[in-house]
Design an enzyme around this catalytic site. Sequence first.
Site, PDB file in Angstrom:
ATOM      1  N   TRP A   1     -54.074  87.541 -45.492  1.00  0.00           N
ATOM      2  CA  TRP A   1     -54.370  86.842 -46.375  1.00  0.00           C
ATOM      3  C   TRP A   1     -52.827  86.542 -46.937  1.00  0.00           C
ATOM      4  O   TRP A   1     -52.316  85.936 -48.012  1.00  0.00           O
ATOM      5  CB  TRP A   1     -55.019  87.889 -47.957  1.00  0.00           C
ATOM      6  N   LYS A   2     -51.983  86.881 -45.729  1.00  0.00           N
ATOM      7  CA  LYS A   2     -50.526  86.305 -45.909  1.00  0.00           C
ATOM      8  C   LYS A   2     -49.765  87.199 -47.093  1.00  0.00           C
ATOM      9  O   LYS A   2     -50.265  87.952 -47.867  1.00  0.00           O
ATOM     10  CB  LYS A   2     -50.614  85.342 -45.783  1.00  0.00           C
TER      11      LYS A   2
ATOM     12  N   GLU B   1     -46.234  83.152 -37.253  1.00  0.00           N
ATOM     13  CA  GLU B   1     -44.898  83.436 -38.496  1.00  0.00           C
ATOM     14  C   GLU B   1     -44.437  84.251 -38.487  1.00  0.00           C
ATOM     15  O   GLU B   1     -43.026  83.905 -38.825  1.00  0.00           O
ATOM     16  CB  GLU B   1     -45.723  83.618 -40.318  1.00  0.00           C
TER      17      GLU B   1
ATOM     18  N   GLY C   1     -57.408  82.615 -42.150  1.00  0.00           N
ATOM     19  CA  GLY C   1     -55.953  82.404 -43.115  1.00  0.00           C
ATOM     20  C   GLY C   1     -56.080  81.767 -44.395  1.00  0.00           C
ATOM     21  O   GLY C   1     -56.830  82.584 -45.564  1.00  0.00           O
ATOM     22  N   GLY C   2     -56.049  80.720 -44.717  1.00  0.00           N
ATOM     23  CA  GLY C   2     -56.574  79.487 -45.740  1.00  0.00           C
ATOM     24  C   GLY C   2     -57.857  80.075 -46.693  1.00  0.00           C
ATOM     25  O   GLY C   2     -57.910  80.408 -48.049  1.00  0.00           O
TER      26      GLY C   2
END
Length: 253
Positions: A10-11, A97, A234-235
């Site tokens: 989910w970052k 990241e 992710g997204g």
Amino acid sequence: MRTPMIAGNWKLHKTVSEAVQLVNGLMPAVKDTQNVDIVVAPVYTALGKVAEAISGSNIKLAAQNCYSEPQGAFTGEVSPPLLKDVGCQYVIIGHSERRQIFGEADELINRKAHALAETGLGIILCIGETLEERESDQMFDVLRRQVRFGLKNLTTEQMKDVVIAYEPVWAIGTGVTASDEQAQEAHAFVRALVGELYDEATAAATRILYGGSVKPGNVDGLMSQPDVDGALVGGASLQADDFARIVNFQPVG
Ligand code: PGA
């Protein structure tokens, strides 16, 4: 047989209540899914409440990062034992990241891997080349370095709790996915490398996830590749229905 794993990274998204809402939407949509490890990785602040919300369900909890020491004067860091205490079963390390924005090198990532192995937590080690590295024919060297140094001195026994996520940096958050063939090529290379570094049985048992713009529309093709054992999403993991569709992938062919 490798159990597929679909993990949502989910970052830096979702408040505590939004995170709980997301898993509350996800649970009914995946409750009948069997033989897939379903994992969500919320921000640190939401881990406790999400752990409570998913308790007794078929969803597992991961953290997105950790530090390499169990405790001490490390202001701002969170350790593997604390993540275990809050209910995590896995921790993602080496995400691109972290490598690019926070300057994490293989040596630190390796220390985190050892700290996680000692704590008895599963490791999701991310690796992947940049576009520049791919275009200058360095992809295999980069993957070799990240796997060799990221996993350095982990024992064969500890490798049982390691999942590798191949995430080409050029495919992360860009909407550009590696083709099924590109993913398969990299995964086969990584599996062979694990075989060289450990043994055939370890190579055959290690799960290798693909990550980088995985969506409901491309997951089926990716999951049909023989060496693709799951996805790090992710997204598309921020929407319950999209993530549920990815969890319920349908291999083709
Ligand atoms: P993405 O991110 O699915 O949004 O491309 C994947 C990841 O960074 O793990």
